[in-house]
Design a protein around this motif. Structure first.
Motif, short mmCIF file in Angstrom:
data_model
loop_
_atom_site.label_atom_id
_atom_site.label_comp_id
_atom_site.label_asym_id
_atom_site.label_seq_id
_atom_site.Cartn_x
_atom_site.Cartn_y
_atom_site.Cartn_z
N ASN A 111 0.36 -1.35 -0.21
CA ASN A 111 -0.25 -0.05 -0.65
C ASN A 111 1.19 1.46 0.12
N LYS A 141 2.66 1.54 -3.75
CA LYS A 141 1.40 1.89 -4.56
C LYS A 141 1.86 3.04 -5.28
N ASN A 142 2.10 3.04 -6.67
CA ASN A 142 2.16 3.91 -8.22
C ASN A 142 3.25 5.13 -7.82
N VAL A 180 2.85 -3.84 -8.26
CA VAL A 180 2.36 -2.00 -7.31
C VAL A 180 2.08 -0.74 -7.70
#
Length: 247
Positions: free
Chosen positions: A27, A30-31, A53
């Motif tokens: 998490n 991510k990105n 991710v």
């Protein structure tokens, strides 16, 4: 041993070792855009699958030819996951001179820092290229799981002294200890003791030696010394996973 064989063996052995807190890492990453020192790594495909991710990843390796990657070249050639490609840099892990400061959201490195003679110097550079409040993720091997199991854990005082003396990659301080305690039965690719010694004497070109032996206490001391906030720490049977946020 070629990396693809190492990755296959790693996948078969450790594919079930994904830890319960893996989503915390995924998490956070991510990105985001990052850089990996010493990759690409099966740890980030199998145990902690970050590659799928993230938005983009560049890579750093010390030479155009390595024991693990074979031949590599600079440019947009860092293929780390399926059709994902980033920029490949060829330079020392402790001297990322061609990378501007505060460039990346994160830096990751798996089973690499133990191959570096001056880890605190390397961490200085790694922190430099990360943006403020960015992330640093280190994966370091447990000695019990590999050919280092007979060796003592390196003291923080020793690592700090290497840093103050500006030790470089020609250093062979630990060679006598390695030759005496390296378990060749767990390192078949190294060959006989004679072949292993010959390779080790040429370590500046191949970087096969594990200069230092890490445990959880030493890793946390290094994070504290470099003012990295440790936000997650996990273990598998083979590795330590340490996630920090830089100042």
């Amino acid at each position: 041993m070629p990396r693809f064989i190492m990755e296959l063996l790693y996948f078969v052995k450790y594919r079930k070792q994904r830890f319960s807190s893996a989503d915390i890492y995924l998490n956070l990453f991510k990105n985001l855009k990052g850089i990996e020192v010493g990759g690409p790594s099966v740890a980030f495909r199998v145990v902690l699958p970050i590659y799928p991710v993230i938005a983009n990843l560049d890579g750093v390796n010390f030479s155009h030819t390595t024991m693990w990657e074979g031949s590599i070249s600079e440019g947009n050639t860092f293929r780390y996951f399926k059709n994902k490609t980033g920029r490949q840099f060829i330079q020392e892990a402790s001297d990322l001179k061609n990378i501007q400061s505060n460039t990346y959201d994160f830096l990751i490195s798996s089973n690499c820092l133990e191959h570096i003679a001056n880890p605190l110097k390397a961490l200085d550079e790694w922190i430099r290229v990360i943006k403020p409040k960015g992330y640093l993720l280190l994966v370091l091997p447990k000695k019990e799981s590999n050919f280092d199991h007979k060796r003592p854990v390196t003291t923080f005082e020793h690592i700090e002294n290497d840093y103050k003396q500006n030790i470089n990659e020609h250093d062979l301080t630990h060679l006598d200890e390695i030759l005496a305690l390296h378990d060749l039965s767990r390192d078949v690719a190294a060959g006989s003791l004679g072949k292993f010694k010959a390779r080790s004497m040429n370590n500046f070109l191949n970087r096969g030696l594990h200069h230092h032996i890490f445990d959880d206490v030493l890793i946390k001391e290094m994070f504290k010394y470099n003012e990295i906030d440790l936000i997650q720490f996990d273990e598998t049977s083979s590795d330590y996973f340490a996630l920090g946020r830089v100042k």
